[in-house]
Write a protein that holds these residues in place. Structure first.
Motif, short mmCIF file in Angstrom:
data_model
loop_
_atom_site.label_atom_id
_atom_site.label_comp_id
_atom_site.label_asym_id
_atom_site.label_seq_id
_atom_site.Cartn_x
_atom_site.Cartn_y
_atom_site.Cartn_z
N ARG A 67 -6.29 -10.22 -4.18
CA ARG A 67 -4.86 -9.98 -4.41
C ARG A 67 -4.45 -10.25 -5.86
O ARG A 67 -3.57 -9.58 -6.37
CB ARG A 67 -4.04 -10.81 -3.44
CG ARG A 67 -4.00 -10.23 -2.04
CD ARG A 67 -3.24 -11.12 -1.09
NE ARG A 67 -3.91 -12.39 -0.86
CZ ARG A 67 -4.93 -12.57 -0.03
NH1 ARG A 67 -5.40 -11.55 0.65
NH2 ARG A 67 -5.46 -13.76 0.14
N PHE B 10 -7.72 -4.75 -1.96
CA PHE B 10 -6.89 -5.66 -1.18
C PHE B 10 -7.56 -6.99 -0.89
O PHE B 10 -6.89 -7.94 -0.51
CB PHE B 10 -6.42 -5.00 0.12
CG PHE B 10 -7.54 -4.55 1.02
CD1 PHE B 10 -8.07 -5.41 1.96
CD2 PHE B 10 -8.05 -3.26 0.90
CE1 PHE B 10 -9.09 -4.99 2.80
CE2 PHE B 10 -9.08 -2.84 1.73
CZ PHE B 10 -9.60 -3.70 2.67
N THR C 115 0.83 -1.20 0.00
CA THR C 115 0.00 0.00 0.00
C THR C 115 0.87 1.25 0.00
O THR C 115 0.59 2.21 -0.72
CB THR C 115 -0.93 0.00 1.22
OG1 THR C 115 -1.72 -1.19 1.20
CG2 THR C 115 -1.84 1.20 1.22
N GLN D 192 -5.39 -7.25 -7.75
CA GLN D 192 -4.49 -6.18 -7.33
C GLN D 192 -3.15 -6.29 -8.05
O GLN D 192 -2.61 -5.29 -8.53
CB GLN D 192 -4.31 -6.27 -5.81
CG GLN D 192 -3.83 -5.01 -5.17
CD GLN D 192 -3.74 -5.15 -3.65
OE1 GLN D 192 -3.67 -6.25 -3.12
NE2 GLN D 192 -3.74 -4.03 -2.98
#
Length: 152
Positions: A80, A77, A7, A83
């Motif tokens: 994943r 999040f 992050t 992401q």
């Protein structure tokens, strides 16, 4: 897990992209004219008289697209894999930004003269590196979760 290290990397990448959007990328100086200088930003070219030419808007558009994708990546999040794919997509967009930048530099160097690159041109590269590091951390987290699921 929003407090993970990836992050921070993604947030720094978005911040560097936003800073790059507002700083000059390079300066063109005419070979025959000493006082005539053109400054290239992500959105426009500014000549010595202050007039703007919006012919480089593609640079701005590419970096502008990477910012919300980066912010969305932070809040994705729970998934994943998605992401990590968004990080990879942002890396590809930044590579595309550099391709467009080189093409524009070559096109304008013939008509505007010698060019001198500013430090802001490095910011997208640093952003791409940060996205790569974040992607590696995301995939490591995914591997850790999968390994923990196998143990159960």
């Amino acid at each position: 897990m929003i407090q993970r290290k990836q992050t921070v990397f993604i947030l720094l990448a978005v911040a560097l992209t936003i800073v790059c959007l507002s700083l000059p990328l390079c300066r063109f100086t005419a070979i025959d004219d000493i006082g005539n200088e053109t400054v290239m930003y992500n959105l426009w070219l500014t000549n010595a008289e202050g007039a703007h030419d919006l012919s480089v808007w593609a640079l701005f558009a590419i970096l502008l697209v990477t910012c919300p994708i980066g912010l969305f990546t932070i809040f994705a999040f729970h998934n994943r894999i998605a992401q990590s794919r968004l990080c990879a997509f942002n890396i590809l967009l930044i590579i595309g930004w550099y391709a467009v930048f080189v093409i524009l530099m070559l096109a304008f160097s013939h008509s505007l003269g010698d060019w001198h690159i500013a430090a802001a041109c490095v910011f997208p590269l640093v952003s791409a590196i940060l996205y790569f590091i974040a992607r590696k951390a995301i995939l490591a987290d995914e591997a850790l979760v999968r390994a923990a699921d196998r143990i159960r």
